[in-house]
Design a protein around this motif. Structure first.
Motif, PDB file in Angstrom:
ATOM      1  N   TYR A   1      -8.899  -5.801 -12.548  1.00  0.00           N
ATOM      2  CA  TYR A   1      -9.795  -5.488 -11.433  1.00  0.00           C
ATOM      3  C   TYR A   1     -10.072  -3.988 -11.420  1.00  0.00           C
ATOM      4  O   TYR A   1      -9.394  -3.205 -12.112  1.00  0.00           O
ATOM      5  CB  TYR A   1      -9.185  -5.930 -10.098  1.00  0.00           C
ATOM      6  N   ALA A   2     -11.058  -3.584 -10.648  1.00  0.00           N
ATOM      7  CA  ALA A   2     -11.407  -2.171 -10.487  1.00  0.00           C
ATOM      8  C   ALA A   2     -11.145  -1.752  -9.051  1.00  0.00           C
ATOM      9  O   ALA A   2     -11.123  -2.579  -8.138  1.00  0.00           O
ATOM     10  CB  ALA A   2     -12.876  -1.935 -10.845  1.00  0.00           C
ATOM     11  N   ALA A   3     -10.924  -0.455  -8.845  1.00  0.00           N
ATOM     12  CA  ALA A   3     -10.637   0.052  -7.504  1.00  0.00           C
ATOM     13  C   ALA A   3     -11.109   1.493  -7.385  1.00  0.00           C
ATOM     14  O   ALA A   3     -11.185   2.222  -8.380  1.00  0.00           O
ATOM     15  CB  ALA A   3      -9.141  -0.040  -7.197  1.00  0.00           C
ATOM     16  N   ASP A   4     -11.441   1.889  -6.166  1.00  0.00           N
ATOM     17  CA  ASP A   4     -11.810   3.282  -5.900  1.00  0.00           C
ATOM     18  C   ASP A   4     -10.588   4.185  -6.026  1.00  0.00           C
ATOM     19  O   ASP A   4      -9.449   3.764  -5.778  1.00  0.00           O
ATOM     20  CB  ASP A   4     -12.383   3.426  -4.492  1.00  0.00           C
ATOM     21  N   GLY A   5     -10.840   5.442  -6.396  1.00  0.00           N
ATOM     22  CA  GLY A   5      -9.767   6.416  -6.523  1.00  0.00           C
ATOM     23  C   GLY A   5      -9.722   7.373  -5.347  1.00  0.00           C
ATOM     24  O   GLY A   5     -10.691   7.538  -4.607  1.00  0.00           O
ATOM     25  N   PHE A   6      -8.565   8.013  -5.187  1.00  0.00           N
ATOM     26  CA  PHE A   6      -8.388   9.039  -4.172  1.00  0.00           C
ATOM     27  C   PHE A   6      -7.258   9.958  -4.612  1.00  0.00           C
ATOM     28  O   PHE A   6      -6.452   9.606  -5.479  1.00  0.00           O
ATOM     29  CB  PHE A   6      -8.074   8.427  -2.799  1.00  0.00           C
ATOM     30  N   THR A   7      -7.201  11.150  -4.028  1.00  0.00           N
ATOM     31  CA  THR A   7      -6.132  12.095  -4.326  1.00  0.00           C
ATOM     32  C   THR A   7      -5.015  11.893  -3.316  1.00  0.00           C
ATOM     33  O   THR A   7      -5.229  12.037  -2.110  1.00  0.00           O
ATOM     34  CB  THR A   7      -6.647  13.546  -4.256  1.00  0.00           C
ATOM     35  N   ASN A   8      -3.821  11.549  -3.793  1.00  0.00           N
ATOM     36  CA  ASN A   8      -2.731  11.259  -2.865  1.00  0.00           C
ATOM     37  C   ASN A   8      -2.043  12.543  -2.410  1.00  0.00           C
ATOM     38  O   ASN A   8      -2.405  13.656  -2.820  1.00  0.00           O
ATOM     39  CB  ASN A   8      -1.743  10.266  -3.479  1.00  0.00           C
ATOM     40  N   ALA A   9      -1.024  12.396  -1.560  1.00  0.00           N
ATOM     41  CA  ALA A   9      -0.346  13.554  -0.973  1.00  0.00           C
ATOM     42  C   ALA A   9       0.327  14.421  -2.031  1.00  0.00           C
ATOM     43  O   ALA A   9       0.518  15.627  -1.831  1.00  0.00           O
ATOM     44  CB  ALA A   9       0.684  13.093   0.060  1.00  0.00           C
TER      45      ALA A   9
ATOM     46  N   GLY B   1     -10.965   3.405 -11.119  1.00  0.00           N
ATOM     47  CA  GLY B   1     -10.262   3.005 -12.320  1.00  0.00           C
ATOM     48  C   GLY B   1     -10.359   1.513 -12.540  1.00  0.00           C
ATOM     49  O   GLY B   1     -10.675   0.746 -11.626  1.00  0.00           O
ATOM     50  N   ILE B   2     -10.091   1.091 -13.775  1.00  0.00           N
ATOM     51  CA  ILE B   2      -9.992  -0.327 -14.102  1.00  0.00           C
ATOM     52  C   ILE B   2      -8.528  -0.593 -14.415  1.00  0.00           C
ATOM     53  O   ILE B   2      -7.887   0.159 -15.169  1.00  0.00           O
ATOM     54  CB  ILE B   2     -10.928  -0.726 -15.259  1.00  0.00           C
ATOM     55  N   VAL B   3      -7.984  -1.631 -13.806  1.00  0.00           N
ATOM     56  CA  VAL B   3      -6.534  -1.830 -13.766  1.00  0.00           C
ATOM     57  C   VAL B   3      -6.159  -3.182 -14.350  1.00  0.00           C
ATOM     58  O   VAL B   3      -6.854  -4.186 -14.144  1.00  0.00           O
ATOM     59  CB  VAL B   3      -6.031  -1.742 -12.310  1.00  0.00           C
ATOM     60  N   THR B   4      -5.025  -3.189 -15.078  1.00  0.00           N
ATOM     61  CA  THR B   4      -4.363  -4.439 -15.445  1.00  0.00           C
ATOM     62  C   THR B   4      -3.100  -4.544 -14.600  1.00  0.00           C
ATOM     63  O   THR B   4      -2.405  -3.547 -14.382  1.00  0.00           O
ATOM     64  CB  THR B   4      -3.989  -4.456 -16.931  1.00  0.00           C
ATOM     65  N   SER B   5      -2.806  -5.759 -14.142  1.00  0.00           N
ATOM     66  CA  SER B   5      -1.698  -5.922 -13.198  1.00  0.00           C
ATOM     67  C   SER B   5      -0.903  -7.177 -13.530  1.00  0.00           C
ATOM     68  O   SER B   5      -1.468  -8.220 -13.872  1.00  0.00           O
ATOM     69  CB  SER B   5      -2.234  -6.010 -11.765  1.00  0.00           C
ATOM     70  N   LEU B   6       0.424  -7.047 -13.403  1.00  0.00           N
ATOM     71  CA  LEU B   6       1.316  -8.180 -13.619  1.00  0.00           C
ATOM     72  C   LEU B   6       2.280  -8.271 -12.441  1.00  0.00           C
ATOM     73  O   LEU B   6       3.009  -7.322 -12.158  1.00  0.00           O
ATOM     74  CB  LEU B   6       2.104  -8.011 -14.920  1.00  0.00           C
ATOM     75  N   THR B   7       2.286  -9.418 -11.763  1.00  0.00           N
ATOM     76  CA  THR B   7       3.195  -9.652 -10.641  1.00  0.00           C
ATOM     77  C   THR B   7       4.194 -10.722 -11.030  1.00  0.00           C
ATOM     78  O   THR B   7       3.817 -11.817 -11.471  1.00  0.00           O
ATOM     79  CB  THR B   7       2.423 -10.090  -9.390  1.00  0.00           C
TER      80      THR B   7
ATOM     81  N   LEU C   1       0.827  -1.202   0.000  1.00  0.00           N
ATOM     82  CA  LEU C   1       0.000   0.000   0.000  1.00  0.00           C
ATOM     83  C   LEU C   1       0.859   1.247   0.000  1.00  0.00           C
ATOM     84  O   LEU C   1       0.566   2.228  -0.683  1.00  0.00           O
ATOM     85  CB  LEU C   1      -0.923  -0.014   1.229  1.00  0.00           C
ATOM     86  N   ALA C   2       1.935   1.251   0.778  1.00  0.00           N
ATOM     87  CA  ALA C   2       2.800   2.420   0.837  1.00  0.00           C
ATOM     88  C   ALA C   2       3.457   2.699  -0.506  1.00  0.00           C
ATOM     89  O   ALA C   2       3.551   3.841  -0.954  1.00  0.00           O
ATOM     90  CB  ALA C   2       3.867   2.219   1.915  1.00  0.00           C
ATOM     91  N   LEU C   3       3.901   1.643  -1.197  1.00  0.00           N
ATOM     92  CA  LEU C   3       4.556   1.829  -2.475  1.00  0.00           C
ATOM     93  C   LEU C   3       3.577   2.204  -3.573  1.00  0.00           C
ATOM     94  O   LEU C   3       3.855   3.045  -4.415  1.00  0.00           O
ATOM     95  CB  LEU C   3       5.307   0.552  -2.855  1.00  0.00           C
ATOM     96  N   LEU C   4       2.394   1.603  -3.542  1.00  0.00           N
ATOM     97  CA  LEU C   4       1.407   1.899  -4.580  1.00  0.00           C
ATOM     98  C   LEU C   4       0.908   3.319  -4.485  1.00  0.00           C
ATOM     99  O   LEU C   4       0.457   3.891  -5.469  1.00  0.00           O
ATOM    100  CB  LEU C   4       0.230   0.918  -4.467  1.00  0.00           C
ATOM    101  N   ALA C   5       0.993   3.909  -3.320  1.00  0.00           N
ATOM    102  CA  ALA C   5       0.513   5.278  -3.149  1.00  0.00           C
ATOM    103  C   ALA C   5       1.350   6.269  -3.937  1.00  0.00           C
ATOM    104  O   ALA C   5       0.954   7.410  -4.116  1.00  0.00           O
ATOM    105  CB  ALA C   5       0.522   5.664  -1.674  1.00  0.00           C
ATOM    106  N   THR C   6       2.531   5.863  -4.418  1.00  0.00           N
ATOM    107  CA  THR C   6       3.355   6.779  -5.192  1.00  0.00           C
ATOM    108  C   THR C   6       3.032   6.750  -6.670  1.00  0.00           C
ATOM    109  O   THR C   6       3.584   7.497  -7.457  1.00  0.00           O
ATOM    110  CB  THR C   6       4.835   6.420  -5.019  1.00  0.00           C
TER     111      THR C   6
ATOM    112  N   LEU D   1      -5.192   4.934  -7.030  1.00  0.00           N
ATOM    113  CA  LEU D   1      -6.200   3.908  -6.797  1.00  0.00           C
ATOM    114  C   LEU D   1      -5.828   3.065  -5.594  1.00  0.00           C
ATOM    115  O   LEU D   1      -4.647   2.882  -5.286  1.00  0.00           O
ATOM    116  CB  LEU D   1      -6.353   2.987  -8.019  1.00  0.00           C
ATOM    117  N   LEU D   2      -6.835   2.546  -4.925  1.00  0.00           N
ATOM    118  CA  LEU D   2      -6.580   1.602  -3.849  1.00  0.00           C
ATOM    119  C   LEU D   2      -5.881   0.356  -4.392  1.00  0.00           C
ATOM    120  O   LEU D   2      -6.043   0.004  -5.558  1.00  0.00           O
ATOM    121  CB  LEU D   2      -7.896   1.190  -3.187  1.00  0.00           C
TER     122      LEU D   2
END
Length: 359
Positions: A91-99, A154-160, A21-26, A105-106
């Motif tokens: 997947y989809a996620a809610d959005g927010f305005t970061n610092a 947003g709607i997101v594509t993700s690769l881990t 979560l901390a890293l994704l917030a950037t 996105l969450l």
């Protein structure tokens, strides 16, 4: 666009979640500019863009107006630009305005309650061969009890991918913003909260100093808003007013969000009592991208601006004057005491002379 996110492998799930979560917030949300967004790293590269359909072509993001209980269907196009097949989570996620003032996105394991919960892709993953594209359909199902106003996600594509050599997991996310305006009464509203002013003078008691005006912009309505803002500082009765320079517009705030502002104002006279005034002009953007200026909001707060060096000089001057007055009073008292003693001695001597027998 979401940048690569590296996560340290660990058996402690809570620590992994916190780090993610901390890293994704950037990261920022892809699709804010016209054209496809690209995620690339070595042999892995893919793009996402909006599908061309009845909603339009070459859209920079997904934007809808829908009533409670309605359903909207659309699609995202994903292209594999690399030489190897890709299996991407969707997947989809809610959005927010970061610092940093950017839309974010969450994380996937975050709890979405609006767009992230209302948007459902046709599949939770998509596999794309090298050089190929795939269309990912999704639907926005607005609940019957959804309250009017703006929602962003947003709607997101993700690769881990695992990197055993570095003992890390690399999570790359690429997505497109979804802005949804639910029909009903729109109540755009901004408030200025926690307004206060601080003053810093100079060593010269007669010179001007600097004031700092700080406040919080709070979106108290149900529409996403930005704002134009001005700030000024004045003395009693509005005299000696000084305006701040140009203030950068705050990022668009979603309903319920707030942002703290700190504005310097230079060349302020130490007028004992200062009044800081902040004016916000809310800016409302509709789904077509047109921006409307709303009725300005104004707030005022007061603070002290004492010329401390001048006050110190006055205190020293008053102390000297008091000392002089006390010294003079003491001198007069001493002279009076000496004069009274002289007179008393003279009288006593005269009486003794009268009582002495004549020879």
């Amino acid at each position: 666009m979401y940048a690569p996110v590296k996560r340290r492998k660990t058996t402690v799930t809570a620590l992994l979640r916190t780090a993610a979560l901390a890293l994704l917030a950037t990261s920022a949300v892809a699709g804010l500019a016209t054209g496809p967004a690209l995620a690339a790293d070595g042999d892995v590269a893919w793009t996402v863009r909006t599908a061309s359909n009845s909603f339009g072509a070459a859209r920079s993001s997904f934007s809808y107006s829908a009533n409670p209980g309605s359903r909207v269907e659309d699609a995202m196009v994903v292209a594999n630009r690399g030489p190897v097949p890709l299996n991407l989570a969707v997947y989809a996620a809610d959005g927010f305005t970061n610092a940093g003032g950017q839309l974010d996105l969450l994380a996937k394991d975050g709890k979405s309650v609006a767009v992230g919960a209302w948007v459902h892709a046709a599949s939770g993953s998509v596999t794309i061969q090298p050089g190929k594209t795939a269309q990912v359909p999704f639907a926005v199902s607005v609940p019957d009890n959804a309250t009017p106003g703006d929602y962003v996600g947003g709607i997101v594509t993700s690769l881990t991918q695992a990197n055993d050599a570095a003992n890390i997991n690399v999570d790359r996310r690429l997505g497109i913003r979804i802005k949804l305006r639910v029909g009903g009464e729109l109540k755009p509203s901004l408030a200025v909260e926690d307004l206060h002013v601080d003053y810093a003078g100079t060593s010269n008691p007669f010179a001007k100093g600097d004031a700092t005006v700080s406040y919080k912009i709070h979106n108290t309505g149900n529409a996403a808003l930005s704002a134009q803002q001005t700030a000024s500082v004045s003395g009693p009765f509005g005299l000696l007013r000084v305006r701040a320079g140009d203030i950068a517009a705050p990022p668009e705030l979603l309903p319920g969000e707030s942002r703290t502002m700190t504005v310097p104002v230079h060349g302020v006279a130490p007028a004992l009592r200062l009044a800081a005034t902040v004016t916000l002009t809310p800016l409302l953007t509709d789904v077509s991208g047109s921006t409307t200026s709303l009725k300005p909001v104004e707030a005022t707060a007061h603070g002290w601006a004492l010329p401390w060096m001048l006050v110190l000089l006055l205190v020293v001057l008053i102390a000297i004057m008091v000392a002089v007055i006390l010294y003079r009073r003491r001198s007069r008292l001493q002279r009076k005491t000496r004069e009274d003693a002289r007179v008393r001695n003279a009288v006593e001597q005269a009486l003794r002379d009268q009582e002495s027998p004549k020879s």
